[in-house]
Design an enzyme around this catalytic site. Sequence first.
Site, mmCIF file in Angstrom:
data_model
loop_
_atom_site.group_PDB
_atom_site.id
_atom_site.type_symbol
_atom_site.label_atom_id
_atom_site.label_comp_id
_atom_site.label_asym_id
_atom_site.label_seq_id
_atom_site.Cartn_x
_atom_site.Cartn_y
_atom_site.Cartn_z
ATOM 1 N N HIS A 277 0.947 5.368 1.056
ATOM 2 C CA HIS A 277 0.400 6.432 1.888
ATOM 3 C C HIS A 277 0.564 7.755 1.147
ATOM 4 O O HIS A 277 1.655 8.060 0.658
ATOM 5 C CB HIS A 277 1.184 6.552 3.202
ATOM 6 C CG HIS A 277 1.099 5.368 4.093
ATOM 7 N ND1 HIS A 277 0.257 5.307 5.168
ATOM 8 C CD2 HIS A 277 1.777 4.185 4.079
ATOM 9 C CE1 HIS A 277 0.407 4.146 5.792
ATOM 10 N NE2 HIS A 277 1.327 3.449 5.136
ATOM 11 N N HIS B 189 0.837 -1.200 0.000
ATOM 12 C CA HIS B 189 0.000 0.000 0.000
ATOM 13 C C HIS B 189 0.872 1.250 0.000
ATOM 14 O O HIS B 189 2.032 1.223 0.384
ATOM 15 C CB HIS B 189 -0.964 0.014 1.195
ATOM 16 C CG HIS B 189 -0.319 -0.113 2.541
ATOM 17 N ND1 HIS B 189 0.195 -1.307 3.021
ATOM 18 C CD2 HIS B 189 -0.119 0.795 3.522
ATOM 19 C CE1 HIS B 189 0.676 -1.124 4.246
ATOM 20 N NE2 HIS B 189 0.508 0.157 4.558
#
Length: 141
Positions: free
Chosen positions: A104, A102
């Site tokens: 950010h 992922h």
Amino acid sequence: MSYDDQNIFAKILRGEIPSIKVYEDDRVLAFMDIMPQADGHTLVIPKASAVTLLDLDPAEAAYTIQIVQKIARAIEKAFDAKGIVLMQLSGAAAGQTVPHVHFHLIPSSIHQMRTHAAQMGDQVAITQHAEKIKAALAEID
């Protein structure tokens, strides 16, 4: 490391756990971080099963980064951000806390961010931030 399909992001992708979505297509999901390091902190995840960036298929990585850029533009517009921190923590030793790759996106200065994954945010405020980002996305599409 093999992919654990019971991680929190896999559960979010399957709709088993709610999230405050900002963007979704057939390959990527963007949603608000519930432990934000700054207002507008958004996560972008590929739907492909990959633990780290190095596990992610190159074509999926390329597509995901295009969406990261799109969401970053919306965050910049929504929050009149002068800078956006892009973080991708690959592996536990690097600070990765969820074993699903992922990205950010944090509208902030690296020197002003709150600590990573340290404190639950105000869910009403986070939802309002998501609406600002979605409105900005609609304007830039």
